[in-house]
Motif scaffolding. Structure first.
Motif, PDB file in Angstrom:
ATOM      1  N   SER A   1     -46.580  18.022 -38.376  1.00 49.33           N
ATOM      2  CA  SER A   1     -45.535  18.888 -38.929  1.00 49.33           C
ATOM      3  C   SER A   1     -45.597  19.016 -40.443  1.00 49.33           C
ATOM      4  CB  SER A   1     -44.158  18.358 -38.533  1.00 49.33           C
ATOM      5  OG  SER A   1     -43.988  18.432 -37.141  1.00 49.33           O
ATOM      6  N   ILE A   2     -46.143  17.993 -41.110  1.00 47.20           N
ATOM      7  CA  ILE A   2     -46.226  18.059 -42.577  1.00 47.20           C
ATOM      8  C   ILE A   2     -47.639  18.353 -43.058  1.00 47.20           C
ATOM      9  CG2 ILE A   2     -44.196  16.596 -42.865  1.00 47.20           C
ATOM     10  CD1 ILE A   2     -46.076  14.344 -43.800  1.00 47.20           C
ATOM     11  N   GLY A   3     -48.527  18.708 -42.124  1.00 45.97           N
ATOM     12  CA  GLY A   3     -49.848  19.170 -42.505  1.00 45.97           C
ATOM     13  C   GLY A   3     -50.947  18.135 -42.507  1.00 45.97           C
ATOM     14  N   HIS A   4     -50.675  16.952 -41.947  1.00 42.21           N
ATOM     15  CA  HIS A   4     -51.732  15.941 -41.833  1.00 42.21           C
ATOM     16  C   HIS A   4     -52.435  16.103 -40.491  1.00 42.21           C
ATOM     17  CE1 HIS A   4     -50.728  13.523 -45.383  1.00 42.21           C
ATOM     18  NE2 HIS A   4     -49.461  13.782 -45.104  1.00 42.21           N
ATOM     19  N   LYS A   5     -53.682  15.673 -40.430  1.00 39.51           N
ATOM     20  CA  LYS A   5     -54.442  15.793 -39.187  1.00 39.51           C
ATOM     21  C   LYS A   5     -54.443  14.501 -38.382  1.00 39.51           C
ATOM     22  CE  LYS A   5     -57.275  19.450 -40.990  1.00 39.51           C
ATOM     23  NZ  LYS A   5     -58.546  19.914 -41.451  1.00 39.51           N
ATOM     24  N   THR A   6     -54.047  13.394 -39.023  1.00 35.22           N
ATOM     25  CA  THR A   6     -53.996  12.108 -38.336  1.00 35.22           C
ATOM     26  C   THR A   6     -52.708  11.387 -38.719  1.00 35.22           C
ATOM     27  OG1 THR A   6     -55.064  10.839 -40.099  1.00 35.22           O
ATOM     28  CG2 THR A   6     -56.517  11.897 -38.488  1.00 35.22           C
ATOM     29  N   VAL A   7     -52.445  10.297 -38.015  1.00 37.78           N
ATOM     30  CA  VAL A   7     -51.242   9.509 -38.305  1.00 37.78           C
ATOM     31  C   VAL A   7     -51.491   8.439 -39.354  1.00 37.78           C
ATOM     32  CG1 VAL A   7     -50.314   9.852 -35.992  1.00 37.78           C
ATOM     33  CG2 VAL A   7     -51.632   7.802 -36.473  1.00 37.78           C
ATOM     34  N   SER A   8     -52.706   8.299 -39.825  1.00 32.89           N
ATOM     35  CA  SER A   8     -53.041   7.162 -40.687  1.00 32.89           C
ATOM     36  C   SER A   8     -52.169   7.072 -41.934  1.00 32.89           C
ATOM     37  CB  SER A   8     -54.522   7.166 -41.073  1.00 32.89           C
ATOM     38  OG  SER A   8     -54.832   8.309 -41.837  1.00 32.89           O
ATOM     39  N   THR A   9     -51.936   8.168 -42.613  1.00 32.83           N
ATOM     40  CA  THR A   9     -51.105   8.127 -43.824  1.00 32.83           C
ATOM     41  C   THR A   9     -49.670   7.765 -43.474  1.00 32.83           C
ATOM     42  OG1 THR A   9     -52.496   9.740 -44.937  1.00 32.83           O
ATOM     43  CG2 THR A   9     -50.286   9.438 -45.813  1.00 32.83           C
TER      44      THR A   9
ATOM     45  N   GLN B   1     -45.106   9.462 -34.779  1.00 35.67           N
ATOM     46  CA  GLN B   1     -45.868   9.552 -36.032  1.00 35.67           C
ATOM     47  C   GLN B   1     -46.820  10.735 -35.974  1.00 35.67           C
ATOM     48  OE1 GLN B   1     -47.698   5.673 -36.491  1.00 35.67           O
ATOM     49  NE2 GLN B   1     -46.061   4.993 -37.860  1.00 35.67           N
ATOM     50  N   LEU B   2     -47.404  10.973 -34.839  1.00 41.56           N
ATOM     51  CA  LEU B   2     -48.346  12.083 -34.696  1.00 41.56           C
ATOM     52  C   LEU B   2     -47.645  13.427 -34.893  1.00 41.56           C
ATOM     53  CD1 LEU B   2     -51.232  12.984 -34.089  1.00 41.56           C
ATOM     54  CD2 LEU B   2     -50.621  12.988 -31.666  1.00 41.56           C
TER      55      LEU B   2
ATOM     56  N   GLU C   1     -42.960  16.946 -52.226  1.00 43.19           N
ATOM     57  CA  GLU C   1     -43.242  18.024 -51.273  1.00 43.19           C
ATOM     58  C   GLU C   1     -43.259  17.494 -49.845  1.00 43.19           C
ATOM     59  OE1 GLU C   1     -46.664  21.356 -50.198  1.00 43.19           O
ATOM     60  OE2 GLU C   1     -46.941  20.072 -51.932  1.00 43.19           O
ATOM     61  N   GLN C   2     -43.898  16.342 -49.649  1.00 43.36           N
ATOM     62  CA  GLN C   2     -43.938  15.740 -48.320  1.00 43.36           C
ATOM     63  C   GLN C   2     -42.534  15.329 -47.867  1.00 43.36           C
ATOM     64  OE1 GLN C   2     -46.786  12.767 -49.487  1.00 43.36           O
ATOM     65  NE2 GLN C   2     -48.374  13.652 -48.196  1.00 43.36           N
TER      66      GLN C   2
END
Length: 60
Positions: free
Chosen positions: A15-23, A9-10, A39-40
């Motif tokens: 890779s898709i531009g998030h800083k955490t795995v929460s979403t 998940q991390l 887009e995601q």
């Protein structure tokens, strides 16, 4: 698909531009009515090396 490709998940989140795995975790768990936008999905398809249409194929 993410698990089948052995991607964490991390790593997917980064890779898709998030800083955490929460979403990612909330979407996979079906929590808080969170969803990916197109887009995601496009970015995820690229990371997983699958066709974006694979996300929309329904089981029979």
């Amino acid at each position: 698909m993410r698990k089948q490709k052995n991607i964490s998940q991390l790593n997917l989140a980064y890779s898709i531009g998030h800083k955490t795995v929460s979403t990612i975790a909330k979407i996979e768990a079906g929590l808080e009515n969170k969803h990916y936008n197109i887009e995601q999905l496009y970015k995820i398809a690229n990371v997983l090396q699958v066709d974006i249409r694979d996300f929309f194929i329904l089981s029979k």
